[in-house]
Design an enzyme around this catalytic site. Structure first.
Site, PDB file in Angstrom:
ATOM      1  N   LYS A  65       0.839  -1.201   0.000  1.00 65.04           N
ATOM      2  CA  LYS A  65       0.000   0.000   0.000  1.00 65.04           C
ATOM      3  C   LYS A  65       0.877   1.254   0.000  1.00 65.04           C
ATOM      4  O   LYS A  65       2.081   1.177   0.284  1.00 65.04           O
ATOM      5  CB  LYS A  65      -0.908  -0.017   1.239  1.00 65.04           C
ATOM      6  CG  LYS A  65      -0.147   0.011   2.558  1.00 65.04           C
ATOM      7  CD  LYS A  65      -1.064  -0.244   3.752  1.00 65.04           C
ATOM      8  CE  LYS A  65      -0.281  -0.208   5.058  1.00 65.04           C
ATOM      9  NZ  LYS A  65      -1.105  -0.607   6.218  1.00 65.04           N
ATOM     10  N   TYR A  70      18.753  29.275   7.806  1.00 65.90           N
ATOM     11  CA  TYR A  70      17.665  30.109   8.323  1.00 65.90           C
ATOM     12  C   TYR A  70      17.787  30.303   9.828  1.00 65.90           C
ATOM     13  O   TYR A  70      18.138  29.365  10.557  1.00 65.90           O
ATOM     14  CB  TYR A  70      16.320  29.450   8.043  1.00 65.90           C
ATOM     15  CG  TYR A  70      15.812  29.644   6.637  1.00 65.90           C
ATOM     16  CD1 TYR A  70      15.632  30.921   6.099  1.00 65.90           C
ATOM     17  CD2 TYR A  70      15.499  28.542   5.846  1.00 65.90           C
ATOM     18  CE1 TYR A  70      15.152  31.088   4.814  1.00 65.90           C
ATOM     19  CE2 TYR A  70      15.012  28.704   4.560  1.00 65.90           C
ATOM     20  CZ  TYR A  70      14.841  29.983   4.049  1.00 65.90           C
ATOM     21  OH  TYR A  70      14.362  30.140   2.784  1.00 65.90           O
TER      22      TYR A  70
HETATM   23  C1  LIG Z   1      -0.355  -1.641   6.832  1.00 65.87           C
HETATM   24  C2  LIG Z   1      -0.981  -2.913   7.246  1.00 65.87           C
HETATM   25  C3  LIG Z   1      -0.204  -4.077   7.385  1.00 65.87           C
HETATM   26  C4  LIG Z   1       1.319  -4.055   7.329  1.00 65.87           C
HETATM   27  O1  LIG Z   1       1.813  -3.616   8.578  1.00 65.87           O
HETATM   28  P1  LIG Z   1       3.378  -3.491   8.893  1.00 65.87           P
HETATM   29  O2  LIG Z   1       3.423  -3.033  10.308  1.00 65.87           O
HETATM   30  O3  LIG Z   1       3.929  -2.477   7.957  1.00 65.87           O
HETATM   31  O4  LIG Z   1       3.991  -4.822   8.689  1.00 65.87           O
HETATM   32  C5  LIG Z   1      -0.868  -5.268   7.627  1.00 65.87           C
HETATM   33  N1  LIG Z   1      -2.203  -5.314   7.758  1.00 65.87           N
HETATM   34  C6  LIG Z   1      -2.987  -4.209   7.679  1.00 65.87           C
HETATM   35  C7  LIG Z   1      -4.469  -4.320   7.847  1.00 65.87           C
HETATM   36  C8  LIG Z   1      -2.402  -2.972   7.420  1.00 65.87           C
HETATM   37  O5  LIG Z   1      -3.166  -1.879   7.354  1.00 65.87           O
END
Ligand SMILES: *Cc1c(COP(=O)(O)O)cnc(C)c1O
Length: 363
Positions: free
Chosen positions: A44, A258
């Site tokens: 994702k 800055y």
């Molecule tokens: C993002 C997500 C994962 C992956 O989690 P990590 O901590 O990055 O391994 C797994 N399951 C769900 C439902 C998620 O939203």
């Protein structure tokens, strides 16, 4: 104060180096940690900012057969990268009837998170579905009170996965983990016999009771965990290379950046780098953060600006003259996250809007 010759006059653009070989080794490490479960890949948010297409293609080559994304649009992109005959792609965010054409066209799997979604899906099912039940996060998924209705709703549907998500997986001693494990086991007992999935990266690292049939690691693939204080079993994947745009000598009393917030106590050699907070370098790195030149620390001096960052390269002139390019993150990702009061997740997903992405290892 005087400017020296620019060491790399032709290259002015920051590069985000993504090591796909390291992603592949992290995938194999995750498989080894949960040998009785299938290891899927969570890609994702553009594979946590690293590029969903190349990352997913490489992981498919390494044998990944199940992928997860957050939205249908992300799913469409990953399907394009993997091909029509490729692995399963599940969409976490839930099913809406208006997206049915996208689910069908890109052969995406719907994760049903609540009764209304299941009702819409039942009217015109598109492929197999997954069901997400909430066991203690109150984020997405059916609640315990909705389960009895779920059983009826699922009749005649092809349910291939029931999943839940851990709230405290990175806290190995948290009683929340056991509570969620027990709830998940109890609730899934009532559901049709199907594959089960509970563990993200942190869950994989807990113990085998959390692995079930399918694990869903994301951050581990990308070289980190959610616990900045624990040993990290994964390899760094991401380096931000920032070319030097200017090199100057400054005197004691001269200020940098800055707010004139850095005042040199002695003559220093300062390099101005082509990367700033718009490239994902946290402003909080000022004061204690550093870049690396040939692995050697070069402290950030002055505030990180939008497009530029200054570092102290006193003593590193020879490395620079030989073409070494300053780098951020790599093994310093945890330090950067700690200084920024955040997690590797947030640093990674904030990277690379402008930098050129370069992939090490074949996609
Ligand atoms: C993002 C997500 C994962 C992956 O989690 P990590 O901590 O990055 O391994 C797994 N399951 C769900 C439902 C998620 O939203």
């Amino acid at each position: 104060m005087s400017v020296l010759a620019t060491p790399s006059p032709d290259n002015t653009r920051a590069r985000l180096i993504v090591d796909l070989d390291a992603v592949s080794r992290n995938f194999k490490a995750l498989q080894k940690l949960s040998p009785n479960a299938e290891t899927s890949a969570v890609v994702k948010a553009n594979a946590y900012g690293l590029g969903a297409g190349p990352v997913a293609r490489r992981l498919m080559k390494e044998g990944a057969r199940t992928f997860f994304v957050a939205t249908v649009e992300e799913g469409a992109e990953v399907r394009k990268a993997l091909g029509d005959a490729g692995p399963d792609i599940w969409v976490f965010s839930g099913y809406r009837a208006k997206d049915r054409p996208l689910y069908a066209k890109h052969r995406l799997g719907a994760v049903l998170n609540q009764p209304g979604e299941t009702a819409q899906f039942r009217q015109n099912p598109v492929g197999p579905c997954a069901v997400h039940i909430d066991t203690g996060m109150a984020r997405l998924g059916y609640g315990a009170g909705d389960i009895s209705g779920l059983l009826t709703a699922l009749q005649s549907l092809d349910v291939s996965l029931v999943m839940s998500h851990l709230a405290c997986a990175e806290e190995t001693a948290s009683a929340q983990n056991i509570r969620q494990l027990e709830r998940f086991t109890a609730l899934t007992n009532a559901l049709p016999d199907t594959r089960l999935s509970l563990a993200n990266t942190g869950g994989v690292l807990l113990d085998e009771r959390y692995h079930f049939d399918l694990t869903r690691p994301g951050i581990g693939l990308y070289g980190a965990t959610a616990d900045l204080n624990a040993d990290n079993p994964f390899e760094p994947v991401v380096t931000l290379q920032a070319p030097i745009l200017q090199l100057r000598e400054i005197d004691a009393g001269d200020t940098v950046g800055y707010g004139a917030s850095y005042v040199a106590q002695s003559p220093r050699l300062i390099a101005t780098l082509s990367a700033g907070y718009a490239d994902g370098l946290p402003r909080a790195l000022f004061g204690s953060g550093c870049a690396r030149i040939n692995g050697l620390r070069a402290p950030i001096v002055g505030r990180v600006s939008m497009d530029l960052t200054m570092i102290d390269v006193t003593g590193l002139q020879q490395d620079i003259a030989q073409g070494a390019v300053p780098e951020f993150f790599g093994p310093d990702l945890y330090q950067a996250a700690a200084l920024d009061g955040t997690l590797p997740y947030e640093i990674l997903t904030g990277l690379g809007a402008r930098a050129e992405r370069i992939y090490k290892g074949a996609p």
